[in-house]
Design a protein around this motif. Structure first.
Motif, PDB file in Angstrom:
ATOM      1  N   UNK A 117      54.174 -99.905 -15.429  1.00 19.41           N
ATOM      2  CA  UNK A 117      52.581 -99.946 -15.291  1.00 19.41           C
ATOM      3  C   UNK A 117      52.021 -98.745 -16.212  1.00 19.41           C
ATOM      4  N   UNK A 118      52.609 -98.283 -16.918  1.00 19.87           N
ATOM      5  CA  UNK A 118      51.832 -97.330 -17.936  1.00 19.87           C
ATOM      6  C   UNK A 118      51.390 -98.072 -19.055  1.00 19.87           C
ATOM      7  N   UNK A 119      50.230 -97.613 -19.728  1.00 19.90           N
ATOM      8  CA  UNK A 119      49.635 -97.996 -20.876  1.00 19.90           C
ATOM      9  C   UNK A 119      50.351 -97.490 -22.091  1.00 19.90           C
ATOM     10  N   UNK A 120      50.849 -98.099 -22.997  1.00 26.74           N
ATOM     11  CA  UNK A 120      51.734 -97.782 -24.251  1.00 26.74           C
ATOM     12  C   UNK A 120      50.846 -97.620 -25.446  1.00 26.74           C
ATOM     13  N   UNK A 121      50.721 -96.606 -26.034  1.00 24.48           N
ATOM     14  CA  UNK A 121      49.976 -96.136 -27.303  1.00 24.48           C
ATOM     15  C   UNK A 121      51.007 -96.490 -28.640  1.00 24.48           C
ATOM     16  N   UNK A 122      51.175 -95.233 -29.313  1.00 24.46           N
ATOM     17  CA  UNK A 122      52.008 -95.209 -30.481  1.00 24.46           C
ATOM     18  C   UNK A 122      53.423 -95.108 -30.043  1.00 24.46           C
ATOM     19  N   UNK A 123      54.200 -95.961 -30.827  1.00 31.03           N
ATOM     20  CA  UNK A 123      55.488 -95.841 -30.485  1.00 31.03           C
ATOM     21  C   UNK A 123      56.429 -95.561 -31.949  1.00 31.03           C
ATOM     22  N   UNK A 124      57.247 -94.595 -31.978  1.00 29.77           N
ATOM     23  CA  UNK A 124      57.912 -94.141 -33.491  1.00 29.77           C
ATOM     24  C   UNK A 124      58.695 -93.167 -33.299  1.00 29.77           C
ATOM     25  N   UNK A 125      58.988 -92.104 -34.595  1.00 28.35           N
ATOM     26  CA  UNK A 125      59.431 -91.169 -34.526  1.00 28.35           C
ATOM     27  C   UNK A 125      58.455 -90.015 -34.338  1.00 28.35           C
ATOM     28  N   UNK A 126      59.149 -88.808 -33.824  1.00 31.17           N
ATOM     29  CA  UNK A 126      58.259 -87.501 -33.521  1.00 31.17           C
ATOM     30  C   UNK A 126      57.887 -86.988 -34.861  1.00 31.17           C
ATOM     31  N   UNK A 127      56.917 -86.273 -35.007  1.00 25.38           N
ATOM     32  CA  UNK A 127      56.490 -85.484 -36.153  1.00 25.38           C
ATOM     33  C   UNK A 127      57.629 -84.415 -36.431  1.00 25.38           C
ATOM     34  N   UNK A 128      57.314 -83.792 -37.801  1.00 27.01           N
ATOM     35  CA  UNK A 128      58.320 -82.662 -38.194  1.00 27.01           C
ATOM     36  C   UNK A 128      58.179 -81.575 -37.345  1.00 27.01           C
ATOM     37  N   UNK A 129      57.342 -81.296 -36.729  1.00 28.12           N
ATOM     38  CA  UNK A 129      57.044 -80.067 -35.960  1.00 28.12           C
ATOM     39  C   UNK A 129      58.111 -80.277 -34.833  1.00 28.12           C
ATOM     40  N   UNK A 130      58.507 -81.559 -34.280  1.00 31.40           N
ATOM     41  CA  UNK A 130      59.185 -81.609 -33.139  1.00 31.40           C
ATOM     42  C   UNK A 130      60.540 -82.366 -33.506  1.00 31.40           C
ATOM     43  N   UNK A 131      60.418 -82.810 -34.469  1.00 38.34           N
ATOM     44  CA  UNK A 131      61.674 -83.682 -34.810  1.00 38.34           C
ATOM     45  C   UNK A 131      63.054 -83.021 -34.923  1.00 38.34           C
ATOM     46  N   UNK A 132      63.960 -83.490 -33.859  1.00 37.66           N
ATOM     47  CA  UNK A 132      65.404 -82.883 -33.970  1.00 37.66           C
ATOM     48  C   UNK A 132      65.343 -81.417 -33.511  1.00 37.66           C
ATOM     49  N   UNK A 133      64.082 -81.052 -32.810  1.00 38.63           N
ATOM     50  CA  UNK A 133      63.867 -79.599 -32.320  1.00 38.63           C
ATOM     51  C   UNK A 133      63.712 -79.603 -30.804  1.00 38.63           C
ATOM     52  N   UNK A 134      63.949 -80.633 -30.015  1.00 38.85           N
ATOM     53  CA  UNK A 134      63.624 -80.641 -28.647  1.00 38.85           C
ATOM     54  C   UNK A 134      65.117 -80.890 -28.231  1.00 38.85           C
ATOM     55  N   UNK A 135      65.365 -79.861 -27.483  1.00 36.85           N
ATOM     56  CA  UNK A 135      66.918 -80.008 -26.820  1.00 36.85           C
ATOM     57  C   UNK A 135      66.938 -80.483 -25.492  1.00 36.85           C
ATOM     58  N   UNK A 136      65.731 -80.408 -24.745  1.00 43.04           N
ATOM     59  CA  UNK A 136      65.797 -81.019 -23.474  1.00 43.04           C
ATOM     60  C   UNK A 136      65.900 -82.249 -23.431  1.00 43.04           C
ATOM     61  N   UNK A 137      65.900 -82.766 -22.117  1.00 41.43           N
ATOM     62  CA  UNK A 137      65.469 -84.560 -22.067  1.00 41.43           C
ATOM     63  C   UNK A 137      64.239 -84.985 -22.622  1.00 41.43           C
TER      64      UNK A 137
END
Length: 208
Positions: A117-137
């Motif tokens: 039921x959610x409305x979906x916007x952009x789908x893709x890779x995370x920006x460099x600020x967060x790319x490969x820097x989020x250790x949690x789920x």
């Protein structure tokens, strides 16, 4: 014996000449009278104090002041519980961004959220600020207004996701998938968590 002497009374009660004997009277019980008066005053005082208490209770609507005794809290009114207002899934626009090296994870997750039921916007890779820097789920990123609303609803779909606010003006929310992500919560568990989130809040207690 004088003619004034009553029959049968002789001796020291014998009346002779112009002198009359004086009968000695017993002193009255003055102490007993004082005790009775004191007890009566005490009873009247207690009755007056009790009457004042009752008048204070009825006049003040069941509340007595500190000088007259303990306060009496009125009964709470039978008001219905207040339902928590949270946005529906279709009112939340979610940008699904992948911050992991695993390919196709963002699209797969976005498709599942759309089914729920959610409305979906952009789908893709995370920006460099967060790319490969989020250790949690995952990380939920949005405007300050998303706290307590969109964050909570979207959080029912993913266990262990953190939250952070930024300066955006819109109401969309980013779901940044992190290294700890395995899968979304099951639809049954997500529906149960969402129902608990919307559960009625208890009516506020009366202030005494």
């Amino acid at each position: 014996m004088s003619m004034l002497t009553p029959p049968g009374m002789g001796g020291k009660y014998r009346i002779t000449g112009d002198k009359f004997p004086h009968m000695r009277r017993r002193p009255r019980g003055r102490g007993r009278i004082a005790l009775v008066l004191a007890a009566s005053a005490a009873v009247l005082g207690l009755l007056g104090w009790g009457t004042f208490q009752l008048i204070g209770v009825f006049v003040d609507g069941g509340t007595a002041d500190a000088a007259s005794g303990p306060k009496h809290c009125p009964r709470p009114s039978a008001r219905p519980a207040q339902v928590k207002k949270v946005p529906a899934p279709d009112q939340i626009k979610v940008n699904v961004l992948n911050a992991t090296p695993r390919e196709g994870l963002a699209k797969k997750t976005a498709d599942e959220l759309k089914k729920r039921g959610f409305t979906i916007g952009e789908v893709g890779n995370a920006p460099k600020t967060y790319d490969k820097k989020v250790k949690a789920a995952g990380l939920l990123l949005g405007a300050p207004t998303a706290s307590g609303g969109a964050f909570d609803v979207l959080g029912t779909q993913l266990t262990g996701a953190g939250t952070r606010t930024d300066t955006r003006k819109g109401g969309d929310v980013d779901l940044i998938i992190g290294d700890g992500f395995k899968q979304l919560t099951t639809p049954a568990a997500a529906s149960k968590a969402l129902a608990t989130l919307r559960a009625p809040a208890p009516a506020p207690a009366p202030k005494c």
